[in-house]
Design an enzyme around this catalytic site. Structure first.
Site, short mmCIF file in Angstrom:
data_model
loop_
_atom_site.label_atom_id
_atom_site.label_comp_id
_atom_site.label_asym_id
_atom_site.label_seq_id
_atom_site.Cartn_x
_atom_site.Cartn_y
_atom_site.Cartn_z
N LYS A 178 0.86 -1.19 -0.28
CA LYS A 178 0.04 0.07 0.00
C LYS A 178 0.88 1.16 0.00
O LYS A 178 0.69 2.24 -0.83
CB LYS A 178 -1.01 0.10 1.10
CG LYS A 178 -1.94 1.21 1.14
CD LYS A 178 -1.34 2.19 2.24
CE LYS A 178 -2.42 3.35 2.35
NZ LYS A 178 -2.23 4.40 3.32
N ASP A 216 -6.33 0.92 0.79
CA ASP A 216 -6.32 0.69 2.34
C ASP A 216 -7.84 0.24 2.97
O ASP A 216 -8.51 -0.10 2.20
CB ASP A 216 -6.03 2.31 2.84
CG ASP A 216 -7.39 3.15 2.53
OD1 ASP A 216 -8.32 2.67 1.69
OD2 ASP A 216 -7.46 4.44 3.08
#
Length: 274
Positions: free
Chosen positions: A212, A231
Protein backbone atom coordinates in the site's frame (compact mmCIF):
# COMPACT_ATOMS: atom_id res chain seq x y z
CA UNK A 1 0.98 36.68 -9.37
CA UNK A 2 -0.02 34.27 -12.13
CA UNK A 3 -3.72 33.92 -12.96
CA UNK A 4 -5.01 30.94 -14.92
CA UNK A 5 -8.39 29.41 -15.69
CA UNK A 6 -8.53 25.68 -14.94
CA UNK A 7 -11.23 23.06 -15.42
CA UNK A 8 -11.56 20.11 -13.06
CA UNK A 9 -9.32 21.80 -10.51
CA UNK A 10 -10.28 22.41 -6.88
CA UNK A 11 -7.83 23.54 -4.21
CA UNK A 12 -10.26 22.44 -1.51
CA UNK A 13 -10.53 18.92 -2.89
CA UNK A 14 -6.79 18.61 -3.52
CA UNK A 15 -6.03 19.78 0.03
CA UNK A 16 -8.40 17.24 1.56
CA UNK A 17 -7.62 14.31 -0.74
CA UNK A 18 -5.03 12.65 1.49
CA UNK A 19 -2.08 12.90 -0.88
CA UNK A 20 -0.35 16.04 0.44
CA UNK A 21 -0.04 17.00 4.10
CA UNK A 22 1.68 20.41 4.05
CA UNK A 23 -1.17 22.30 2.40
CA UNK A 24 -3.76 24.13 4.48
CA UNK A 25 -6.52 26.69 4.10
CA UNK A 26 -5.80 30.16 5.48
CA UNK A 27 -8.11 32.68 7.15
CA UNK A 28 -8.60 34.28 3.72
CA UNK A 29 -11.54 32.80 1.83
CA UNK A 30 -10.55 30.06 -0.66
CA UNK A 31 -6.86 30.80 -0.09
CA UNK A 32 -4.28 28.12 0.71
CA UNK A 33 -0.64 27.86 1.69
CA UNK A 34 1.53 24.98 0.58
CA UNK A 35 5.07 23.89 1.38
CA UNK A 36 6.58 21.30 -0.96
CA UNK A 37 10.20 20.35 -0.39
CA UNK A 38 11.85 23.75 0.10
CA UNK A 39 9.23 25.68 -1.89
CA UNK A 40 6.42 27.84 -0.47
CA UNK A 41 3.28 28.82 -2.37
CA UNK A 42 0.25 30.95 -1.62
CA UNK A 43 -2.63 30.10 -3.94
CA UNK A 44 -6.28 31.15 -4.17
CA UNK A 45 -9.31 30.20 -6.24
CA UNK A 46 -12.61 31.74 -7.29
CA UNK A 47 -14.60 29.37 -9.47
CA UNK A 48 -12.33 28.21 -12.26
CA UNK A 49 -9.93 31.15 -11.79
CA UNK A 50 -6.79 30.23 -9.84
CA UNK A 51 -4.16 32.70 -8.63
CA UNK A 52 -0.59 31.52 -8.00
CA UNK A 53 1.42 33.99 -5.94
CA UNK A 54 4.85 33.20 -7.38
CA UNK A 55 7.16 34.14 -10.24
CA UNK A 56 6.57 33.12 -13.85
CA UNK A 57 9.62 30.85 -13.78
CA UNK A 58 8.60 29.07 -10.59
CA UNK A 59 5.05 28.64 -11.85
CA UNK A 60 6.13 27.09 -15.17
CA UNK A 61 9.05 25.03 -13.90
CA UNK A 62 7.68 23.81 -10.58
CA UNK A 63 3.97 24.33 -9.96
CA UNK A 64 2.64 23.43 -13.42
CA UNK A 65 4.08 19.90 -13.19
CA UNK A 66 3.37 19.69 -9.44
CA UNK A 67 -0.38 20.25 -9.93
CA UNK A 68 -0.42 18.31 -13.21
CA UNK A 69 -1.92 21.39 -14.82
CA UNK A 70 -1.17 20.38 -18.41
CA UNK A 71 -3.24 17.19 -18.14
CA UNK A 72 -6.87 17.09 -19.27
CA UNK A 73 -8.76 15.45 -16.40
CA UNK A 74 -12.00 15.83 -18.29
CA UNK A 75 -10.68 13.09 -20.57
CA UNK A 76 -10.32 10.75 -17.59
CA UNK A 77 -13.77 11.61 -16.29
CA UNK A 78 -15.34 10.87 -19.68
CA UNK A 79 -13.97 7.32 -19.48
CA UNK A 80 -16.08 6.47 -16.43
CA UNK A 81 -18.73 3.86 -17.15
CA UNK A 82 -22.09 5.68 -16.83
CA UNK A 83 -23.67 2.44 -15.63
CA UNK A 84 -21.29 2.41 -12.64
CA UNK A 85 -23.43 4.58 -10.38
CA UNK A 86 -21.03 4.35 -7.45
CA UNK A 87 -17.93 5.52 -9.36
CA UNK A 88 -19.97 8.17 -11.19
CA UNK A 89 -21.05 9.61 -7.83
CA UNK A 90 -17.47 9.50 -6.54
CA UNK A 91 -16.20 11.38 -9.59
CA UNK A 92 -18.93 13.99 -9.29
CA UNK A 93 -17.95 14.52 -5.66
CA UNK A 94 -14.21 14.95 -6.29
CA UNK A 95 -13.84 16.01 -9.91
CA UNK A 96 -11.44 18.81 -8.95
CA UNK A 97 -8.77 16.44 -7.64
CA UNK A 98 -5.40 16.30 -9.38
CA UNK A 99 -2.71 13.66 -8.91
CA UNK A 100 0.20 15.74 -7.64
CA UNK A 101 3.80 15.25 -8.76
CA UNK A 102 5.49 15.42 -5.38
CA UNK A 103 9.10 14.90 -4.33
CA UNK A 104 10.00 11.21 -4.14
CA UNK A 105 12.01 11.39 -0.93
CA UNK A 106 9.32 13.44 0.80
CA UNK A 107 6.64 10.94 -0.22
CA UNK A 108 8.67 7.96 1.01
CA UNK A 109 8.94 9.43 4.51
CA UNK A 110 5.41 10.88 4.42
CA UNK A 111 3.76 7.56 3.66
CA UNK A 112 5.90 5.69 6.17
CA UNK A 113 4.43 8.11 8.73
CA UNK A 114 0.92 7.65 7.31
CA UNK A 115 0.67 3.99 8.31
CA UNK A 116 -2.13 3.34 10.83
CA UNK A 117 -2.51 7.11 11.20
CA UNK A 118 -5.22 9.72 10.55
CA UNK A 119 -4.76 12.79 8.36
CA UNK A 120 -4.65 15.30 11.21
CA UNK A 121 -1.97 13.36 13.06
CA UNK A 122 0.05 12.79 9.88
CA UNK A 123 0.09 16.55 9.30
CA UNK A 124 1.32 17.31 12.81
CA UNK A 125 3.98 14.57 12.71
CA UNK A 126 5.37 15.86 9.41
CA UNK A 127 5.40 19.44 10.64
CA UNK A 128 7.33 18.47 13.80
CA UNK A 129 9.80 16.54 11.65
CA UNK A 130 10.36 19.56 9.39
CA UNK A 131 10.78 21.98 12.31
CA UNK A 132 13.28 19.67 14.00
CA UNK A 133 15.39 18.61 11.01
CA UNK A 134 14.48 20.86 8.08
CA UNK A 135 15.87 24.28 7.18
CA UNK A 136 14.14 27.46 8.34
CA UNK A 137 13.29 29.54 5.28
CA UNK A 138 11.41 32.74 4.48
CA UNK A 139 9.11 33.79 1.63
CA UNK A 140 8.32 37.48 2.07
CA UNK A 141 7.06 37.78 5.64
CA UNK A 142 6.22 34.07 5.88
CA UNK A 143 8.59 31.74 7.71
CA UNK A 144 8.46 28.02 7.03
CA UNK A 145 10.58 24.88 7.23
CA UNK A 146 11.75 22.77 4.32
CA UNK A 147 11.25 19.02 4.30
CA UNK A 148 14.51 17.51 5.62
CA UNK A 149 16.83 15.93 3.07
CA UNK A 150 18.20 12.40 3.63
CA UNK A 151 21.43 14.00 4.86
CA UNK A 152 19.57 16.23 7.34
CA UNK A 153 17.44 13.35 8.56
CA UNK A 154 20.44 11.05 8.97
CA UNK A 155 21.22 12.62 12.36
CA UNK A 156 17.83 11.57 13.75
CA UNK A 157 17.81 8.65 16.16
CA UNK A 158 14.91 6.28 16.67
CA UNK A 159 14.47 7.63 20.20
CA UNK A 160 14.30 11.24 19.00
CA UNK A 161 11.74 10.36 16.34
CA UNK A 162 9.61 8.52 18.88
CA UNK A 163 9.61 11.66 21.02
CA UNK A 164 8.31 13.55 17.99
CA UNK A 165 5.34 11.18 17.90
CA UNK A 166 6.43 8.81 15.12
CA UNK A 167 5.84 5.72 17.25
CA UNK A 168 6.88 2.38 15.73
CA UNK A 169 7.41 4.18 12.40
CA UNK A 170 10.58 5.76 13.85
CA UNK A 171 12.59 2.62 13.10
CA UNK A 172 11.35 2.60 9.50
CA UNK A 173 12.41 6.22 9.02
CA UNK A 174 15.90 5.63 10.45
CA UNK A 175 16.49 2.44 8.45
CA UNK A 176 15.05 3.85 5.21
CA UNK A 177 17.22 6.97 5.50
CA UNK A 178 20.30 4.79 5.92
CA UNK A 179 19.30 2.65 2.91
CA UNK A 180 18.92 5.69 0.66
CA UNK A 181 22.20 7.26 1.77
CA UNK A 182 24.02 3.93 1.36
CA UNK A 183 22.71 3.64 -2.18
CA UNK A 184 20.87 0.39 -1.49
CA UNK A 185 17.87 2.00 -3.19
CA UNK A 186 18.53 4.86 -5.61
CA UNK A 187 16.08 7.76 -5.83
CA UNK A 188 17.51 8.70 -9.22
CA UNK A 189 16.97 5.20 -10.62
CA UNK A 190 13.43 5.12 -9.26
CA UNK A 191 12.66 8.34 -11.15
CA UNK A 192 13.97 6.71 -14.33
CA UNK A 193 11.92 3.52 -14.02
CA UNK A 194 9.23 3.54 -16.70
CA UNK A 195 7.28 0.58 -15.39
CA UNK A 196 5.04 0.88 -12.34
CA UNK A 197 5.49 -2.67 -11.06
CA UNK A 198 9.28 -2.45 -11.26
CA UNK A 199 9.30 0.78 -9.25
CA UNK A 200 6.87 -0.72 -6.75
CA UNK A 201 9.08 -3.76 -6.24
CA UNK A 202 12.16 -1.57 -5.77
CA UNK A 203 10.42 0.64 -3.19
CA UNK A 204 9.40 -2.43 -1.19
CA UNK A 205 13.10 -3.06 -0.45
CA UNK A 206 12.90 -0.13 1.98
CA UNK A 207 12.15 -0.72 5.65
CA UNK A 208 8.44 -0.44 6.41
CA UNK A 209 7.35 -0.09 2.78
CA UNK A 210 4.66 -2.63 1.98
CA UNK A 211 2.36 -2.82 -1.03
CA UNK A 212 0.00 0.00 0.00
CA UNK A 213 2.77 2.46 0.91
CA UNK A 214 4.70 1.60 -2.26
CA UNK A 215 1.57 2.23 -4.32
CA UNK A 216 1.05 5.63 -2.67
CA UNK A 217 4.64 6.61 -3.44
CA UNK A 218 4.33 5.37 -7.03
CA UNK A 219 1.14 7.39 -7.54
CA UNK A 220 1.88 10.64 -5.70
CA UNK A 221 5.60 10.98 -6.46
CA UNK A 222 6.44 8.92 -9.54
CA UNK A 223 3.09 9.60 -11.23
CA UNK A 224 2.51 5.97 -12.15
CA UNK A 225 -1.20 6.36 -12.83
CA UNK A 226 -1.87 2.62 -12.69
CA UNK A 227 -0.91 2.45 -9.01
CA UNK A 228 -4.01 1.63 -6.96
CA UNK A 229 -3.36 1.95 -3.19
CA UNK A 230 -5.71 -0.24 -1.17
CA UNK A 231 -6.40 0.80 2.42
CA UNK A 232 -9.35 -0.04 4.66
CA UNK A 233 -11.67 2.41 2.88
CA UNK A 234 -10.82 1.11 -0.59
CA UNK A 235 -11.03 -2.52 0.51
CA UNK A 236 -14.56 -1.96 1.83
CA UNK A 237 -15.59 -0.33 -1.44
CA UNK A 238 -14.15 -3.20 -3.48
CA UNK A 239 -15.94 -5.74 -1.30
CA UNK A 240 -19.26 -3.88 -1.54
CA UNK A 241 -19.32 -2.57 -5.11
CA UNK A 242 -16.77 -4.60 -7.07
CA UNK A 243 -17.09 -8.16 -5.86
CA UNK A 244 -15.90 -9.44 -9.24
CA UNK A 245 -12.94 -7.10 -9.09
CA UNK A 246 -12.33 -3.50 -10.07
CA UNK A 247 -12.59 -3.00 -13.90
CA UNK A 248 -8.83 -2.61 -14.36
CA UNK A 249 -8.87 -3.14 -18.11
CA UNK A 250 -11.31 -0.27 -18.69
CA UNK A 251 -9.25 2.11 -16.54
CA UNK A 252 -5.79 1.00 -17.58
CA UNK A 253 -3.38 3.93 -17.27
CA UNK A 254 -5.74 5.84 -14.98
CA UNK A 255 -6.56 3.42 -12.15
CA UNK A 256 -4.84 5.69 -9.62
CA UNK A 257 -7.07 8.61 -10.56
CA UNK A 258 -10.17 6.48 -10.03
CA UNK A 259 -8.76 5.37 -6.69
CA UNK A 260 -8.44 8.99 -5.59
CA UNK A 261 -12.04 9.78 -6.55
CA UNK A 262 -13.17 6.77 -4.51
CA UNK A 263 -10.93 7.60 -1.54
CA UNK A 264 -12.12 11.21 -1.45
CA UNK A 265 -15.76 10.16 -1.72
CA UNK A 266 -15.40 7.77 1.19
CA UNK A 267 -13.43 10.20 3.33
CA UNK A 268 -15.03 13.57 2.62
CA UNK A 269 -18.15 13.18 0.49
CA UNK A 270 -21.63 12.05 1.28
CA UNK A 271 -20.25 8.68 2.29
CA UNK A 272 -17.65 10.09 4.65
CA UNK A 273 -19.86 12.43 6.68
CA UNK A 274 -16.91 14.47 7.95
Amino acid sequence: MITVELDNFSLREICRSGQCFRMHETAENNTYELVAGDKYLKISQAGSIVNFYCSDVEFICYWVPYFDIDSDYGRYIEKVNPRDTYLSAAVQCGNGIRILRQDLWEMIITFLISQQNNISRIRSCIERLCVRYGEKLKAGDTEYYSFPTPQQLSVATEEELRRLGMGYRARYIVETTRSILAGEVSLEKLYQMKYYRRARKELMKLSGVGEKVADCICLFALHHMDAFPIDTHIRQVLDEHYRRGFPNRRYHGMRGIMQQYIFYYELIGERGKI
